[in-house]
Motif scaffolding. Structure first.
Motif, PDB file in Angstrom:
ATOM      1  N   GLU A 106       0.828  -1.206   0.000  1.00 24.53           N
ATOM      2  CA  GLU A 106       0.000   0.000   0.000  1.00 24.53           C
ATOM      3  C   GLU A 106       0.861   1.254   0.000  1.00 24.53           C
ATOM      4  N   SER A 118      -4.305   6.155   2.922  1.00 22.85           N
ATOM      5  CA  SER A 118      -5.747   6.069   3.152  1.00 22.85           C
ATOM      6  C   SER A 118      -6.526   6.142   1.841  1.00 22.85           C
ATOM      7  N   ARG A 121      -6.429   2.792   0.009  1.00 18.66           N
ATOM      8  CA  ARG A 121      -7.429   1.857   0.538  1.00 18.66           C
ATOM      9  C   ARG A 121      -8.815   2.166  -0.006  1.00 18.66           C
ATOM     10  N   ASP A 125     -11.102  -0.204  -2.441  1.00 16.55           N
ATOM     11  CA  ASP A 125     -12.490  -0.534  -2.131  1.00 16.55           C
ATOM     12  C   ASP A 125     -13.393  -0.248  -3.325  1.00 16.55           C
ATOM     13  N   ASP A 151     -21.364  -9.000   9.466  1.00 18.02           N
ATOM     14  CA  ASP A 151     -20.621  -7.923   8.793  1.00 18.02           C
ATOM     15  C   ASP A 151     -20.124  -8.382   7.425  1.00 18.02           C
ATOM     16  N   LYS A 236      -7.718 -10.568  11.171  1.00 17.89           N
ATOM     17  CA  LYS A 236      -8.677  -9.823  11.979  1.00 17.89           C
ATOM     18  C   LYS A 236      -7.920  -8.987  13.008  1.00 17.89           C
ATOM     19  N   PHE A 238     -10.299  -6.713  10.505  1.00 17.55           N
ATOM     20  CA  PHE A 238     -10.070  -6.396   9.104  1.00 17.55           C
ATOM     21  C   PHE A 238     -10.756  -5.095   8.718  1.00 17.55           C
ATOM     22  N   GLN A 239     -10.227  -4.476   7.669  1.00 19.46           N
ATOM     23  CA  GLN A 239     -10.844  -3.304   7.062  1.00 19.46           C
ATOM     24  C   GLN A 239     -11.797  -3.777   5.957  1.00 19.46           C
ATOM     25  N   PRO A 240     -13.034  -3.277   5.906  1.00 13.75           N
ATOM     26  CA  PRO A 240     -13.955  -3.684   4.838  1.00 13.75           C
ATOM     27  C   PRO A 240     -13.362  -3.505   3.445  1.00 13.75           C
ATOM     28  N   ALA A 241     -12.598  -2.423   3.254  1.00 14.41           N
ATOM     29  CA  ALA A 241     -11.994  -2.182   1.938  1.00 14.41           C
ATOM     30  C   ALA A 241     -11.029  -3.290   1.562  1.00 14.41           C
ATOM     31  N   MET A 242     -10.333  -3.850   2.560  1.00 16.93           N
ATOM     32  CA  MET A 242      -9.388  -4.933   2.283  1.00 16.93           C
ATOM     33  C   MET A 242     -10.135  -6.193   1.849  1.00 16.93           C
ATOM     34  N   SER A 244     -13.058  -6.305   0.415  1.00 15.86           N
ATOM     35  CA  SER A 244     -13.583  -6.006  -0.920  1.00 15.86           C
ATOM     36  C   SER A 244     -12.517  -6.220  -1.987  1.00 15.86           C
TER      37      SER A 244
END
Length: 264
Positions: A106, A118, A121, A125, A151, A236, A238-242, A244
């Protein structure tokens, strides 16, 4: 190593990236050529703070974002998976390819695209959502923690996929997959009854092929156990964008692999 040797070493990777980015090899090569011409005229354009490879991709990106090439060049046919990639809007497409196809971190992608981590990310997403619209599939979730499962299920549905079920144990996972084979599995490793999501996945993969993303608080168990290849790992929390981006990445490489197999 001389600058010309550095460029020669990374040129095939740049051409691969340019092809995926533009949608055809001729157009991609035109941008690579423009980058090489600019570098020959002014060697100081290569910023090597994050290494020569990152510097070359950064310079290529500057050319790609600032120069419009003539589209009269002969179009070379591309795989269907590459056409799906070209349907993603430009900046998210760049972030997705740099992360997924080229394997940059990243931080390196932020350097190449000249943005904050940021934003990388957020772009990943966006790419994941747009990619999911192209390759929507049936998803099996193997997760014993109720709220985490909810989630993940919500995230997967928002991406446009269909959830065939949520399994809390090894036996549940096998039963659900026997009723309807999933096109993607998102699995925890440690399950409620002490059984293993990793064992469940390995058992399923003996009967059919499917991309797998493990989402776990115990990544070391993935690294030390018998694991499927290729598989993707998210730790965990985890970021939702990750989730996705990685889910779309897994599907992309699965489809791409099948296309190559059919072509060979």
């Amino acid at each position: 190593m001389s600058r010309s040797q550095l460029v020669a070493e990374h040129l095939p990777l740049l051409r691969r990236y340019a092809r995926a980015l533009t949608g055809n090899q001729a157009s991609g090569d035109a941008y690579v050529g423009a980058m090489l011409e600019a570098l020959l005229q002014d060697g100081s354009l290569l910023d090597e703070r994050h290494g020569a490879r990152s510097g070359l991709f950064r310079l290529f990106t500057q050319i790609w974002n600032s120069v419009t090439m003539n589209d009269d060049a002969e179009v070379v046919p591309v795989q269907a998976s590459e056409k799906r990639i070209s349907n993603i809007t430009p900046l998210p497409r760049q972030a997705f390819l740099l992360l997924s196809l080229e394997g940059f971190s990243e931080e390196e992608v932020a350097f190449v695209l000249d943005v904050e981590v940021s934003e990388v990310r957020a772009l990943a997403d966006t790419a994941g959502r747009e990619m999911a619209a192209e390759i929507a599939t049936d998803v099996l979730i193997i997760e014993d923690e109720t709220f985490i499962a909810m989630d993940i299920e919500s995230l997967v549905k928002n991406l446009g996929h269909n959830v065939i079920g949520v399994a809390r144990t090894h036996a549940d996972a096998i039963a659900l997959a026997q009723n309807k084979k999933p096109g993607l599995i998102l699995a925890d490793i440690q399950l409620a009854d002490g059984s293993s999501g990793l064992d469940a996945v390995n058992e399923l993969l003996r009967t059919f092929e499917v991309p797998v993303v493990f989402i776990t608080a115990y990544p070391e168990r993935f690294l030390t156990g018998e694991r499927p290849e290729p598989a993707f790992l998210i730790s965990k929390p985890f970021q939702p964008a990750m989730v996705s981006a990685v889910a779309s990445q897994a599907l992309f490489f699965q489809r791409n692999s099948k296309n190559r197999a059919k072509a060979s």
